[in-house]
Enzyme design. Structure first.
Site, PDB file in Angstrom:
ATOM      1  CB  VAL A 195       8.209  -6.143   9.003  1.00  0.00           C
ATOM      2  CG1 VAL A 195       8.081  -7.513   8.371  1.00  0.00           C
ATOM      3  CG2 VAL A 195       9.464  -6.048   9.840  1.00  0.00           C
ATOM      4  CB  ALA A 196       7.872  -1.889  11.128  1.00  0.00           C
ATOM      5  CB  SER A 197       8.736  -0.802   5.658  1.00  0.00           C
ATOM      6  OG  SER A 197       7.795  -1.404   4.806  1.00  0.00           O
ATOM      7  N   GLY A 198       5.899   1.325   6.381  1.00  0.00           N
ATOM      8  CA  GLY A 198       5.060   2.364   5.795  1.00  0.00           C
ATOM      9  C   GLY A 198       4.379   1.989   4.495  1.00  0.00           C
ATOM     10  CB  ILE A 199       4.715  -0.156   1.776  1.00  0.00           C
ATOM     11  CG1 ILE A 199       5.810  -1.098   2.284  1.00  0.00           C
ATOM     12  CG2 ILE A 199       5.331   1.077   1.118  1.00  0.00           C
ATOM     13  CD1 ILE A 199       6.703  -1.653   1.172  1.00  0.00           C
ATOM     14  N   GLY A 225       2.541  -3.754   4.707  1.00  0.00           N
ATOM     15  CA  GLY A 225       2.731  -5.179   4.409  1.00  0.00           C
ATOM     16  C   GLY A 225       1.839  -6.080   5.265  1.00  0.00           C
ATOM     17  N   GLY A 226       1.892  -5.889   6.575  1.00  0.00           N
ATOM     18  CA  GLY A 226       1.086  -6.724   7.482  1.00  0.00           C
ATOM     19  C   GLY A 226      -0.405  -6.521   7.250  1.00  0.00           C
ATOM     20  CB  SER A 227      -2.446  -3.482   6.606  1.00  0.00           C
ATOM     21  OG  SER A 227      -1.988  -2.813   7.752  1.00  0.00           O
ATOM     22  CE  LYS A 262      -0.054   2.055   3.345  1.00  0.00           C
ATOM     23  NZ  LYS A 262       0.127   2.737   4.650  1.00  0.00           N
ATOM     24  CG  ASP A 275      -2.792   1.667   6.900  1.00  0.00           C
ATOM     25  OD1 ASP A 275      -3.576   2.598   6.684  1.00  0.00           O
ATOM     26  OD2 ASP A 275      -1.563   1.789   6.939  1.00  0.00           O
TER      27      ASP A 275
HETATM   28  O1  C5P Z   1      -4.231   0.703  13.513  1.00  0.00           O
HETATM   29  P1  C5P Z   1      -2.779   0.376  13.496  1.00  0.00           P
HETATM   30  O2  C5P Z   1      -2.425  -0.717  14.468  1.00  0.00           O
HETATM   31  O3  C5P Z   1      -2.230   0.145  12.155  1.00  0.00           O
HETATM   32  O4  C5P Z   1      -2.036   1.693  14.030  1.00  0.00           O
HETATM   33  C1  C5P Z   1      -0.779   1.669  14.668  1.00  0.00           C
HETATM   34  C2  C5P Z   1      -0.659   2.911  15.556  1.00  0.00           C
HETATM   35  O5  C5P Z   1      -0.541   4.070  14.741  1.00  0.00           O
HETATM   36  C3  C5P Z   1      -1.856   3.174  16.451  1.00  0.00           C
HETATM   37  O6  C5P Z   1      -1.741   2.502  17.672  1.00  0.00           O
HETATM   38  C4  C5P Z   1      -1.815   4.669  16.627  1.00  0.00           C
HETATM   39  O7  C5P Z   1      -0.870   5.001  17.637  1.00  0.00           O
HETATM   40  C5  C5P Z   1      -1.256   5.167  15.320  1.00  0.00           C
HETATM   41  N1  C5P Z   1      -2.304   5.618  14.368  1.00  0.00           N
HETATM   42  C6  C5P Z   1      -2.830   6.890  14.521  1.00  0.00           C
HETATM   43  N2  C5P Z   1      -3.791   7.322  13.630  1.00  0.00           N
HETATM   44  C7  C5P Z   1      -4.186   6.530  12.611  1.00  0.00           C
HETATM   45  C8  C5P Z   1      -3.646   5.240  12.428  1.00  0.00           C
HETATM   46  C9  C5P Z   1      -2.698   4.817  13.344  1.00  0.00           C
HETATM   47  O8  C5P Z   1      -2.478   7.622  15.433  1.00  0.00           O
HETATM   48  N3  C5P Z   1      -5.099   6.998  11.748  1.00  0.00           N
END
Ligand code: C5P
Length: 293
Positions: A105-109, A111-113, A17, A146
């Site tokens: 992983v944990a890279s802003g694209i 992957g896990g989602s 993504k 996500d």
């Molecule tokens: O929902 P997800 O687990 O992917 O989000 C990871 C963390 O990113 C959340 O715990 C929250 O701290 C932050 N987040 C946020 N606003 C969003 C999405 C995520 O603050 N719209």
């Protein structure tokens, strides 16, 4: 979705993504941030395969397998299977899921989602149990902000905390190059490090972009409001963006999500060659290229 009728194997690409633009427009009382984002799903991703088995099983392989929780209950794929069964009112399905982890992983694209969303789609197809759209959306949201957008791997405008989705513009035929400097960035840390949380929304989107030039002009009017905060936590992101800057074939570049992955947009014919040159110059980075849509 690919089917092998003999072995009942189902295989799907869990696409990355990419937030082509990511505006942070506010914050809810519970701390979650309000976003306005143009999201695209290039033909680059993890592979998720599902087949019948004696019980629920997860195998993880591929270049980034070691970086994720394998069989632990916290793995998003296993969470998705259990949540799907609970929602559908059925026993936990006896299936083996094989994740080939090709995205960092944990890279802003996402992957896990994307792995979780793809698992939900594979389970629907395998069980024939298609959940109502709203139920599936809520289930996905319970797994992560996500995950809903990854259920529909096509251009979308994403608002709210990631839960308000609308079809995005048609994108031109073009290439994309993704670079991750192999440094993980924590999304909550980047959100916490931001100095301004109520920024303007994205400009009005057209119905389609006819060329890379048109897309670039639009993206130049947009931002990733998390980029400065991420660069200050992980200065290597700045080096990635500089590497894009020096290649004149890259029409536009920016960070995706909370980083550290950055994308560069180019003509499709140039994508593989740009990837090859960057790999030679930066052997320590993860670099991939493909079609943007
Ligand atoms: O929902 P997800 O687990 O992917 O989000 C990871 C963390 O990113 C959340 O715990 C929250 O701290 C932050 N987040 C946020 N606003 C969003 C999405 C995520 O603050 N719209």
């Amino acid at each position: 979705m690919a089917h092998d009728t003999q072995s009942a194997l189902r295989v799907e690409l869990a696409r990355a993504k990419v937030n082509l633009a990511l505006h942070v427009t506010g914050q809810r009382p519970d701390g979650y941030h309000l976003l306005d984002s143009l999201v695209a799903f290039p033909q680059i991703g993890d592979r998720v395969a599902l087949e019948p088995a004696a019980g629920l099983e997860l195998r993880v392989e591929g270049p980034f397998a070691r970086d994720i929780d394998g069989p632990s209950d916290s793995n998003l794929i296993l969470k998705a299977v259990r949540a799907f069964a609970e929602c559908a009112g059925t026993p936990v399905p006896k299936v083996r899921l094989t994740l080939t982890k090709r995205l960092p992983v944990a890279s802003g694209i996402g992957g896990g989602s994307s792995d979780a969303a793809t698992t939900l789609r594979l389970l629907e197809d395998y069980s024939g149990n298609y959940l109502p759209e709203e139920t599936l959306h809520d289930l996905a949201l319970s797994l992560g902000a996500d995950v809903p957008v990854c259920l529909y791997p096509e251009p979308q405008r994403m608002r709210g905390i990631g839960d308000e989705l609308a079809p995005g513009p048609q994108l031109p035929v073009c290439g994309i190059v993704l670079i991750n400097p192999k440094v993980g960035v924590s999304t909550p840390d980047v959100f916490k490090n931001m100095s301004q949380r109520d920024n303007p929304a994205m400009p009005e989107l057209p119905g389609r972009f006819n060329s890379v030039v048109q897309l670039t002009e639009y993206l130049s009017e947009c931002r990733n409001d998390m980029q400065d905060a991420a660069v200050s936590l992980c200065p290597e992101i700045g080096n990635v963006l500089s590497a894009f800057d020096v290649d004149s074939r890259i029409a536009f570049s920016r960070m995706s999500g909370s980083g550290a992955t950055c994308y560069g947009v180019c003509e499709l014919r140039d994508a593989m060659d740009i990837e090859r040159q960057l790999r030679t110059a930066h052997p320590g980075w993860w670099i991939a290229s493909g079609s943007l849509s």
